[in-house]
Scaffold this motif. Structure first.
Motif, PDB file in Angstrom:
ATOM      1  N   ALA A 390       0.834  -1.192   0.000  1.00 59.26           N
ATOM      2  CA  ALA A 390       0.000   0.000   0.000  1.00 59.26           C
ATOM      3  C   ALA A 390       0.874   1.250   0.000  1.00 59.26           C
ATOM      4  CB  ALA A 390      -0.918  -0.005   1.223  1.00 59.26           C
ATOM      5  N   GLN A 391       0.399   2.307  -0.626  1.00 61.59           N
ATOM      6  CA  GLN A 391       1.164   3.549  -0.718  1.00 61.59           C
ATOM      7  C   GLN A 391       0.669   4.615   0.249  1.00 61.59           C
ATOM      8  OE1 GLN A 391       3.920   3.715  -2.846  1.00 61.59           O
ATOM      9  NE2 GLN A 391       3.409   1.531  -2.908  1.00 61.59           N
ATOM     10  N   TYR A 392      -0.508   4.405   0.839  1.00 60.54           N
ATOM     11  CA  TYR A 392      -1.072   5.383   1.765  1.00 60.54           C
ATOM     12  C   TYR A 392      -2.147   4.686   2.594  1.00 60.54           C
ATOM     13  CZ  TYR A 392      -4.592   5.483  -1.936  1.00 60.54           C
ATOM     14  OH  TYR A 392      -5.530   5.127  -2.870  1.00 60.54           O
ATOM     15  N   ASP A 395      -5.395   2.788   1.275  1.00 62.59           N
ATOM     16  CA  ASP A 395      -5.143   2.419  -0.117  1.00 62.59           C
ATOM     17  C   ASP A 395      -5.920   1.128  -0.403  1.00 62.59           C
ATOM     18  OD1 ASP A 395      -4.098   1.440  -2.513  1.00 62.59           O
ATOM     19  OD2 ASP A 395      -2.054   2.066  -2.052  1.00 62.59           O
ATOM     20  N   GLU A 398      -4.265  -2.230   0.215  1.00 64.06           N
ATOM     21  CA  GLU A 398      -4.025  -2.857   1.520  1.00 64.06           C
ATOM     22  C   GLU A 398      -4.636  -4.252   1.555  1.00 64.06           C
ATOM     23  OE1 GLU A 398      -4.405   1.104   4.408  1.00 64.06           O
ATOM     24  OE2 GLU A 398      -5.973  -0.414   4.363  1.00 64.06           O
TER      25      GLU A 398
END
Length: 897
Positions: A390-392, A395, A398
Motif C-alpha cells: 500500500a502507498q497510503y 489504499d 491494503e
C-alpha cells in the motif's frame, strides 16, 4: 438601596470593596438593558459545541468563535445560569488561536510544522480565568449555562455588532483519575515487512510517557529517554499494577513489563514477562505479544501470540508510510489469544479464542473477569504474492480484513464457545479495539472499513455488552477516533483523534447511564504542538501516585544491544568484555549466558563457550536457542553425537525451528546419514522456504548423490535469495559443470571469485571451464596457479594443470618437466589410489618421451578404474595405452572436447 458603580477590572467585572464582602466579588448584573444593536452580524461559537458536558474537575477550556463582522476588536461574554444564579459579564479582545510550543528535536524532513488552517486563522478565543470558570462549573451542574458572546463597538461598549451563544453543562460525575498516555514524534521511517516500526531507531528515545490530571493545565513526564520501544499499556482496576508491551534487547518484541505502580516506580529485569516459548512449549516463537491487557484484579494478562506452526514474522500486515499524517498501517492477520498467570508463571491459549483458522486479537476483560471480548477474522497471509505494498492509509491495495467482535467465557482459563456480539459483527465493517465499561453494561469499540485502530475513517461506537443496536458516538469528528479508555467510575471516555490537524490530540466525552455521550472536550496542552498523543489510559490513582518510572531493565537492554552490535561488527573480544559485565550484573539471565557463549565461540574458544551454554540451560532448560548453539559448538569440537542430541532436545521445545532442523541435518550429513539429513533440510524449508542455508545444504547432498538437476534447483534458489553468497555461486557452477553445461557454469565461478578472490575451488573449476570450453590455455593455467597459491595441495588443480601442460594442442603451452612434477605430486598425495591422477601422470610421462613408464602407469590407472566401474575412463585409458605402446604421446583436440 445603594447604587453600585460597575468598573472593568482585569478579565471580569468587580465592584469596589464593601464592608462584609471580599475584595473581588463577582457581580451578577443581568442583561445590559441599554444595549443597542447597530448591525448584528453572525457570530458562531465553534468550541465547545452546544450540549457539551464538562467534568467538575476540568481546568479552564479555550472558547473559540468566528465573527462575521471583520473589524470587531472587542467582545463581551455574558454567562447566564438556569439555576437563577447571578450572571457573569466579562470582556475579551479575542486573541487568535495559539499553536503552542514546538519541540525542535522532532522537526524532520519527513514531517511539517503544525500550522493553522484558513478557518483557524480567522478564529478568536477566550480562556476563562480560574475564578470565572469555577463559578461557571458550580452553577451549571443542576441546569445549563448559556455562554453568549457579543462583538461590541470599541467606542461604545453598549453597541452590539454581532452575537452568538452556546449552552453547556457541568456533570455531577468527576473524572476522578489521571490519564497515562504516550507522547510521540511523527517522524516516519522506511517499511520493513512484518516490523511495527513507525520511527527510526534514533528517534525512539524521543518517545515519552506522561501523566495528566484534567484539573491541571499541564501534564507531567514520568518516563522518557529509554533505549527501546514501549507501547500498549494497561492497568488493573485498582491502579496498583501496570502492564506494558516493551521491546527487549535485539528488537525482541515478545517481552512484557508487569510492575507495581508507585510514586517512584521501577521496571526491573525480574518484572519482565516473555511471550517466547523458552519456558512453555505451547506457542511458537513470538516476536510480538500484541495488544496485551492486564486483568481487572492484576493477576493475569491477555495478549495475541502466534499459534503453533506459524512463522511469527508473517503474522502482521505492516506498512510504514513517509506521510507523517498517517504514517503507518498495521494489524494482525494470524494469531491466537493467550493468557499469562502471575501466580503460576504459565502461559496458556484461551480455548474459544485459539482457533488457528482465525486471527484473534484485541482481547479485553469484563470487569468481573468472567468474560473476554476480542476481535476475530479469518486468518490469512499478510502480504500478497506479488509483493505490492500500500502507498497510503486506506489504499485499496491494503490487505483487506474485517474483524468482528466476539465474547467468550474465561472460565478460569478453560474458555468456552465464542459468540459474536450483535451490533459489532457481521455488519460489513471492521470492528476492533473493544473496551468494556466498569459497570459491565457497555462496549465501546472502533469501527472502520478495513483493518483496525488508527485509520482515517475510524469512529467510536457503543453497544450493550450482551449485544444489540450499536450507536455512533456523538463525540466523533473526522479524521480518526481511536485509542479509548473508560474512567474508573465509567462516566467518562478518553480517546485520541486527528481532528484539527495531523498531530493527534486527546479528547473527553461524558457517557451517562443509558450510554448516551456528549460532544468531545479537548484536553489542551497535552504535549508540544509538533508531537502526537496516543494510548491514553485512565489510572485509578491520585495524581501524585505516579511521579517517575525508572527502567533498570531497559538500561540493561541498552548495554545488551551494544554488545550485540559489537558482535555483528566482528569485534568479538570487545563483545565478550561487555557480556561478562552484563552477566556479572544479571547472573540469572539465560540470554546473557547464551550470547556470551556465542561471542566466545566466534573467537574459537569453544570450551569456554560450552561452559556458558550449559550454565544458560541450567537457568532455563527449555531455551531452544541455547540447545542450538551448544549443538554447533559440540559439532565444531568433534562431538557430533552430542551435537545431534542437543539439536533433538531443542526441537522438542520448538519443533518449528528451521535453524534446528537445518543444523541437525548438517551434522547428520557429516556422519554419512544422508537420507536423514535430507529429511531435516526439507523440514527446515517447509517451515522457512527462503532459508538459503538449508537450500544450500540440500543442494550439496543432492550433488553428492549425483542428482545434479535437483541440486541446481536448490543452488539457484540460494543465489536468487543471496547473489553475494560465494560458496553457493561456486556450488551452482560445479553442478552445471557436472552436467557438461560449461558455458552456463562460467559466470557463476567468475561471480564467486569476484565476491571471494580467495575461494580456491572457484579458481580451479574456472580453469577447467576455460580450458575445455574455450581453449584458453594460458588463462586456465593462471586460474590453476592461483588455486595452488591459495591451496598448495589441491589435487584437482595439480592434475588439471599437469594435463594442460602435457596435452595442450598448442606445443607452445607445453612444460613437460612441470607437468611430470605436478602429476607425481598428485599421485603421491592420493596414495596412488585415484585412477584420474595416475592417468594424468601417464600423459605427462608420454609427453616427456618416457613411454614404458607411461604405459605401466596407465595400466595401473586402468586396473583401478575397472575396479571402480568408471567405464568412460576405462575406454579412454585403453586408447591411450595403445598410443604409449606405439611410442606416441596423447594430445587434446578442441574439436573433440
Amino acid at each position: 438601596m445603594k447604587t453600585l458603580r460597575v468598573t472593568r477590572f482585569g478579565a471580569f467585572i468587580v465592584v469596589p470593596c464593601a464592608i462584609g464582602f471580599a475584595a473581588s466579588t463577582l457581580v451578577a448584573v443581568g442583561a445590559v438593558e441599554s444595549d443597542t444593536v447597530e448591525s448584528t452580524g453572525r457570530l458562531t461559537i465553534d468550541y465547545p459545541e452546544a450540549g457539551t458536558i464538562f467534568p467538575p474537575d476540568f481546568t479552564s477550556p479555550t472558547f473559540t468563535w468566528h465573527d462575521s463582522i471583520g473589524d470587531v476588536k472587542l467582545w463581551r461574554i455574558d454567562v447566564t445560569f438556569a439555576d437563577g444564579s447571578a450572571a457573569i459579564h466579562v470582556e475579551s479582545q479575542g486573541p487568535g488561536i495559539a499553536l503552542g510550543e514546538i519541540d525542535p528535536r522532532c522537526v524532520s524532513p519527513t514531517n511539517q510544522l503544525p500550522k493553522l488552517s484558513t478557518e483557524q486563522s480567522s478564529a478568536h478565543t477566550w480562556i476563562p480565568d480560574m475564578r470565572v470558570w469555577e463559578t461557571i462549573k458550580r452553577h451549571s451542574v443542576h441546569g445549563p449555562a448559556t455562554i453568549a458572546i457579543s462583538g461590541i463597538s470599541e467606542k461604545d461598549n453598549l453597541k452590539v455588532l454581532s452575537r452568538g451563544s452556546v449552552v453547556i453543562e457541568t456533570s455531577k460525575d468527576p473524572v476522578g483519575a489521571p490519564i497515562f498516555y504516550r507522547d510521540v514524534p511523527l517522524m516516519p521511517s522506511e517499511t520493513e515487512n512484518g516490523i511495527i516500526k513507525p520511527l527510526a531507531a534514533n528517534a525512539i528515545s524521543l518517545i515519552q510517557w506522561r501523566l495528566r490530571s484534567i484539573s491541571e493545565p499541564q501534564s507531567r513526564v514520568v518516563l522518557q529517554g529509554i533505549h527501546t520501544c514501549a507501547n500498549c499499556h494497561s492497568f488493573s482496576a485498582d491502579g496498583k499494577t501496570m502492564g506494558m508491551d516493551m521491546d527487549g534487547p535485539a528488537n525482541d518484541k515478545g517481552l512484557y513489563a508487569l510492575a507495581a505502580v508507585k510514586p517512584q516506580m521501577s521496571i526491573r529485569n525480574e518484572d519482565m514477562v516473555s511471550w517466547n516459548p523458552s519456558q512453555d512449549r505451547q506457542f511458537a516463537f513470538n516476536r510480538v505479544g500484541f495488544m496485551s491487557q492486564v486483568s481487572p484484579d492484576g493477576q493475569r494478562v491477555l495478549t495475541t501470540v502466534s499459534s503453533a506452526g506459524q512463522a511469527p514474522q508473517n503474522n502482521f500486515y505492516v506498512v510504514n508510510f513517509k506521510d507523517y499524517r498517517f504514517l503507518q498501517v498495521f494489524y494482525p492477520t494470524r494469531g491466537i489469544l493467550a493468557w499469562y498467570s502471575r501466580a503460576s508463571g504459565q502461559r496458556r491459549p484461551l480455548p474459544g479464542a485459539d482457533d488457528s483458522r482465525y486471527v484473534q486479537t484485541d482481547g479485553v476483560w469484563s470487569p468481573d473477569d468472567k468474560y473476554v471480548v476480542f476481535a476475530r477474522a479469518e486468518a490469512r497471509a499478510p502480504y500478497p504474492p506479488d509483493g505490492k505494498m500500500a502507498q497510503y492509509a486506506n489504499d485499496p491495495g491494503e490487505l483487506q480484513i474485517k474483524y468482528d467482535l466476539y465474547r467468550v467465557p474465561f472460565n478460569n482459563g478453560k474458555g468456552g464457545t465464542p459468540e459474536p456480539i450483535v451490533g459489532a459483527s457481521n455488519n460489513g465493517m471492521s470492528n476492533t479495539f473493544p473496551k468494556v465499561s466498569p459497570d459491565g453494561r457497555w462496549i465501546v469499540f472502533v469501527r472502520c472499513r478495513n483493518g483496525q485502530l488508527m485509520r482515517p475513517d475510524s469512529e467510536l461506537y457503543i453497544v450493550p455488552f450482551e449485544g444489540g443496536v450499536a450507536r455512533r458516538l456523538r463525540a466523533n469528528e473526522a479524521p480518526m477516533n481511536s485509542w479509548h479508555s473508560f474512567s474508573p467510575n465509567g462516566r467518562w471516555l478518553v480517546f485520541s483523534s486527528k481532528r484539527g490537524g495531523p498531530y493527534t490530540k486527546m479528547y473527553l466525552t461524558h457517557i451517562d447511564q443509558s450510554g448516551m455521550d456528549s460532544p468531545a472536550i479537548l484536553i489542551e496542552n497535552s504535549t508540544a504542538a509538533n508531537r502526537a498523543v496516543n494510548l491514553p489510559e485512565f489510572v485509578n490513582i491520585r495524581y501524585d501516585g505516579l511521579i517517575k518510572i525508572n527502567t533498570p531493565a531497559v538500561d540493561m537492554y541498552k548495554q545488551f544491544d551494544e554488545a550485540v552490535d559489537l558482535a555483528k561488527k566482528g569485534q568479538y573480544q570487545a563483545a565478550v568484555k561487555e557480556w561478562n559485565e552484563i552477566a556479572a550484573a544479571n547472573p540469572d539471565d539465560a540470554r546473557v549466558q547464551n550470547n556470551l557463549g556465542s561471542a566466545l565461540a566466534a573467537l574459537g574458544e569453544y570450551d569456554q563457550a560450552i561452559l556458558h551454554y550449559k550454565r544458560g540451560l541450567k537457568l532455563n532448560p527449555e531455551f531452544h536457542g541455547i540447545h542450538n548453539n551448544l549443538g554447533l559448538a559440540l559439532a565444531a569440537t568433534g562431538h557430533p553425537d552430542d551435537a545431534i542430541a542437543q539439536f533433538r532436545i531443542g526441537l522438542e521445545f520448538y519443533p518449528e525451528s528451521a535453524d534446528l532442523h537445518n543444523n541437525l541435518g548438517r551434522v547428520l550429513a557429516t556422519k554419512g546419514l544422508l537420507d536423514e539429513a535430507t529429511a531435516q533440510f526439507r523440514e527446515a524449508l517447509e517451515i522457512s522456504p527462503d532459508q538459503a542455508d538449508a537450500h544450500n545444504n540440500l543442494g550439496q547432498i543432492l550433488a553428492d548423490k549425483g542428482q545434479f538437476g535437483e541440486a541446481i534447483e536448490q543452488f539457484e534458489k540460494v543465489v536468487s535469495l543471496n547473489p553475494e553468497q560465494a560458496d553457493a555461486q561456486n556450488s551452482l557452477g560445479i553442478a552445471l559443470l557436472s552436467l557438461g553445461r560449461l558455458q552456463d557454469a562460467e559466470p557463476h565461478f567468475e561471480k564467486a571469485i569476484s565476491i571471494n578472490p580467495r575461494l580456491s575451488d572457484a579458481h580451479c573449476y574456472l580453469g577447467t571451464v576455460l580450458y575445455y570450453s574455450r581453449g584458453k590455455v594460458q588463462d586456465a593455467l593462471t586460474q590453476w596457479r592461483e588455486t595452488l597459491k591459495l591451496q598448495p595441495d589441491n589435487l584437482l588443480a595439480m592434475s588439471q594443470m599437469a594435463h594442460a601442460l602435457a596435452a595442450s594442442p598448442e606445443s607452445a603451452d607445453h612444460n613437460v618437466n612441470e607437468a611430470v612434477r605436478l602429476a607425481e605430486r598428485a599421485v603421491q598425495l592420493s596414495n596412488a589410489q585415484d585412477p584420474r591422477y595416475l592417468d594424468t601422470l601417464a600423459i605427462a610421462y608420454a609427453a616427456a618421451g618416457r613411454f614404458p613408464e607411461a604405459a605401466r602407469t596407465a595400466q595401473a590407472a586402468l586396473d583401478l578404474a575397472t575396479q571402480q566401474n568408471r567405464s568412460q575412463l576405462v575406454e579412454a585409458l585403453n586408447t591411450r595405452i595403445r598410443l604409449y605402446k606405439s611410442g606416441q604421446m596423447y594430445q587434446d583436440s578442441w574439436n573433440e572436447q
